[in-house]
Design a protein around this motif. Sequence first.
Motif, PDB file in Angstrom:
ATOM      1  N   ARG A 162       0.792  -1.230  -0.186  1.00  0.00           N
ATOM      2  CA  ARG A 162      -0.031  -0.226  -0.012  1.00  0.00           C
ATOM      3  C   ARG A 162       0.714   1.393  -0.231  1.00  0.00           C
ATOM      4  N   PRO A 163       0.060   2.352  -0.366  1.00  0.00           N
ATOM      5  CA  PRO A 163       1.013   3.687  -0.282  1.00  0.00           C
ATOM      6  C   PRO A 163       1.560   3.777   1.164  1.00  0.00           C
ATOM      7  N   ALA A 164       2.860   4.085   1.275  1.00  0.00           N
ATOM      8  CA  ALA A 164       3.525   4.227   2.524  1.00  0.00           C
ATOM      9  C   ALA A 164       4.533   5.388   2.695  1.00  0.00           C
ATOM     10  N   ALA A 165       4.699   5.797   3.814  1.00  0.00           N
ATOM     11  CA  ALA A 165       5.444   7.215   4.104  1.00  0.00           C
ATOM     12  C   ALA A 165       6.351   6.797   5.411  1.00  0.00           C
ATOM     13  N   ILE A 166       7.622   7.839   5.284  1.00  0.00           N
ATOM     14  CA  ILE A 166       8.490   7.706   6.417  1.00  0.00           C
ATOM     15  C   ILE A 166       8.194   8.734   7.130  1.00  0.00           C
ATOM     16  N   VAL A 167       7.891   8.580   8.654  1.00  0.00           N
ATOM     17  CA  VAL A 167       7.930   9.860   9.709  1.00  0.00           C
ATOM     18  C   VAL A 167       9.200   9.851  10.143  1.00  0.00           C
ATOM     19  N   VAL A 168       9.877  10.758  10.036  1.00  0.00           N
ATOM     20  CA  VAL A 168      11.144  11.204  10.672  1.00  0.00           C
ATOM     21  C   VAL A 168      11.205  12.139  11.813  1.00  0.00           C
ATOM     22  N   PHE A 169      11.252  11.586  12.878  1.00  0.00           N
ATOM     23  CA  PHE A 169      11.245  12.446  14.276  1.00  0.00           C
ATOM     24  C   PHE A 169      12.383  12.933  14.795  1.00  0.00           C
ATOM     25  N   LEU A 170      12.233  14.297  14.979  1.00  0.00           N
ATOM     26  CA  LEU A 170      13.697  14.988  15.302  1.00  0.00           C
ATOM     27  C   LEU A 170      13.314  15.485  16.952  1.00  0.00           C
ATOM     28  N   PHE A 209      13.569  -1.363  -1.340  1.00  0.00           N
ATOM     29  CA  PHE A 209      12.955  -0.297  -2.589  1.00  0.00           C
ATOM     30  C   PHE A 209      11.628   0.242  -2.168  1.00  0.00           C
ATOM     31  N   VAL A 210      10.886  -0.306  -1.107  1.00  0.00           N
ATOM     32  CA  VAL A 210       9.600   0.173  -0.613  1.00  0.00           C
ATOM     33  C   VAL A 210       9.776   1.466   0.023  1.00  0.00           C
ATOM     34  N   PHE A 211      11.110   1.504   0.589  1.00  0.00           N
ATOM     35  CA  PHE A 211      11.024   2.687   1.456  1.00  0.00           C
ATOM     36  C   PHE A 211      12.016   3.676   0.762  1.00  0.00           C
ATOM     37  N   ASP A 212      12.653   3.236  -0.385  1.00  0.00           N
ATOM     38  CA  ASP A 212      13.675   4.025  -0.967  1.00  0.00           C
ATOM     39  C   ASP A 212      13.212   5.597  -1.437  1.00  0.00           C
ATOM     40  N   GLU A 213      11.892   5.392  -2.037  1.00  0.00           N
ATOM     41  CA  GLU A 213      11.260   6.974  -2.388  1.00  0.00           C
ATOM     42  C   GLU A 213       9.918   7.089  -1.586  1.00  0.00           C
ATOM     43  N   ALA A 214       9.923   6.364  -0.554  1.00  0.00           N
ATOM     44  CA  ALA A 214       8.552   6.971   0.132  1.00  0.00           C
ATOM     45  C   ALA A 214       8.456   8.387   0.593  1.00  0.00           C
ATOM     46  N   PRO A 215       7.624   8.926   0.459  1.00  0.00           N
ATOM     47  CA  PRO A 215       7.332  10.424   0.978  1.00  0.00           C
ATOM     48  C   PRO A 215       7.625  10.521   2.343  1.00  0.00           C
ATOM     49  N   VAL A 216       8.344  11.563   2.834  1.00  0.00           N
ATOM     50  CA  VAL A 216       8.787  11.848   4.181  1.00  0.00           C
ATOM     51  C   VAL A 216       8.022  12.880   4.900  1.00  0.00           C
ATOM     52  N   ILE A 217       7.631  12.536   6.177  1.00  0.00           N
ATOM     53  CA  ILE A 217       6.795  13.562   6.939  1.00  0.00           C
ATOM     54  C   ILE A 217       7.884  13.694   8.191  1.00  0.00           C
ATOM     55  N   LEU A 218       8.508  15.356   8.024  1.00  0.00           N
ATOM     56  CA  LEU A 218       9.397  15.578   9.140  1.00  0.00           C
ATOM     57  C   LEU A 218       8.408  16.038  10.353  1.00  0.00           C
ATOM     58  N   VAL A 219       9.034  15.617  11.525  1.00  0.00           N
ATOM     59  CA  VAL A 219       8.254  15.838  12.844  1.00  0.00           C
ATOM     60  C   VAL A 219       9.444  16.202  13.781  1.00  0.00           C
ATOM     61  N   VAL A 249       5.742  18.620  10.409  1.00  0.00           N
ATOM     62  CA  VAL A 249       4.819  18.765  11.720  1.00  0.00           C
ATOM     63  C   VAL A 249       5.625  19.246  12.944  1.00  0.00           C
ATOM     64  N   LEU A 250       5.295  20.319  13.482  1.00  0.00           N
ATOM     65  CA  LEU A 250       6.074  21.161  14.511  1.00  0.00           C
ATOM     66  C   LEU A 250       5.324  20.980  15.912  1.00  0.00           C
ATOM     67  N   LEU A 251       5.924  20.286  16.866  1.00  0.00           N
ATOM     68  CA  LEU A 251       5.344  20.091  18.213  1.00  0.00           C
ATOM     69  C   LEU A 251       6.049  20.971  19.160  1.00  0.00           C
ATOM     70  N   ASP A 252       5.155  22.334  19.481  1.00  0.00           N
ATOM     71  CA  ASP A 252       5.816  23.547  20.387  1.00  0.00           C
ATOM     72  C   ASP A 252       7.319  23.451  19.946  1.00  0.00           C
ATOM     73  N   ALA A 253       7.537  23.831  18.741  1.00  0.00           N
ATOM     74  CA  ALA A 253       8.803  23.859  18.195  1.00  0.00           C
ATOM     75  C   ALA A 253       9.394  25.172  17.392  1.00  0.00           C
ATOM     76  N   LEU A 254       8.500  26.201  17.412  1.00  0.00           N
ATOM     77  CA  LEU A 254       8.936  27.214  16.256  1.00  0.00           C
ATOM     78  C   LEU A 254       9.662  28.435  17.057  1.00  0.00           C
ATOM     79  N   TYR A 255      10.852  28.011  17.356  1.00  0.00           N
ATOM     80  CA  TYR A 255      11.770  28.778  17.880  1.00  0.00           C
ATOM     81  C   TYR A 255      12.516  29.898  17.215  1.00  0.00           C
TER      82      TYR A 255
END
Length: 342
Positions: free
Chosen positions: A113-121, A196-206, A232-238
Amino acid sequence: MRSLSRRSVLVLAAGLPVLAGACTPSPPSLAANLARRTAGLAPSAGATALVPFDTTPFPFHGTVPGRDKPFMDVDDNGRLGHSSARNGVLWEDQSYSEKRVLLSIPKGFDPRRPAAIVVFLHGNEARLDRDVRDRQGVARQLAQSNMNAVLVAPQFALDAKDSSAGRFWEPGVFAQFLKEAARRLAELDGRPGAAFVFDEAPVILVGYSGGYLPAAAALRYGGAGRRVRGVVLLDALYGEEDTFADFVMRRGPGVFVSLYGKSSRAGNEALRRRLAARGVPVSDDSLGDAIAPGGVVFVDAGDAVPHGDFVTAALGGDPLAAVLARLRGFPRNPAAALVASE
């Protein structure tokens, strides 16, 4: 803000239409090729682990953009350190040498199925195991959201008051990191050939708290281009207002979501005014039922939740799960709405 029941989160995530741009239909030949390559893959049994990487934010021996001295500017008989007005000296062997990355593949993740990578910082004074995995429950929140996505969380300064982006300040390193993450995720899932499933998956930056600085570095220098389809910013706009404003202006069908409390209210209000002045439609004070393609959302979570508890307690609890559940195009289990119960 009212809290969300588990049923509400599942219903919102299930069966939503495709996020334009993130999962736009491929040409028939490409779609057929992808279907052929994933035909033998089954949903994942799930796995979470701290995995050593070769490409990581630290160690970092370069210079911070715009500064004229090396990041490691202290040398005590061969022991390197980074000096700052806030911390004094932070030593490389204590604060800037962790090369493990938290990876998590939710049970039921479906590579077909369509998949994404969530990168948590993460923010300051954090450890991936103690804070991101256990206290903040980031992997748990991703699983709860029903998003067909995997988690990648690199370690920045270890348990230190520092938001430095490290090697993510170097051109193209974030893209290299994503390339390695694809391979490591496939290995963790027990199917190395499925990278390859993850190679071009859209990325959501958190980015949470001090994670705004690595998020901005990934956007400005990372080399991932339009593969980054959400911030996505979680109490982070400094700071880095210019970088985030630029992402919004160029976002196309991508999304920008910022939840905030007292700690980062001033930065959020400034960016919101700036975008409004440039004619950007902004949704205020509610996530709504779904976050539409191209959506720009600011939500003031109030002052009741302390900044240190924001990732777990804002918006009535588990705000990351609430946001991810509303992103269109990646339902892990489209039938969840049919079987969810109170």
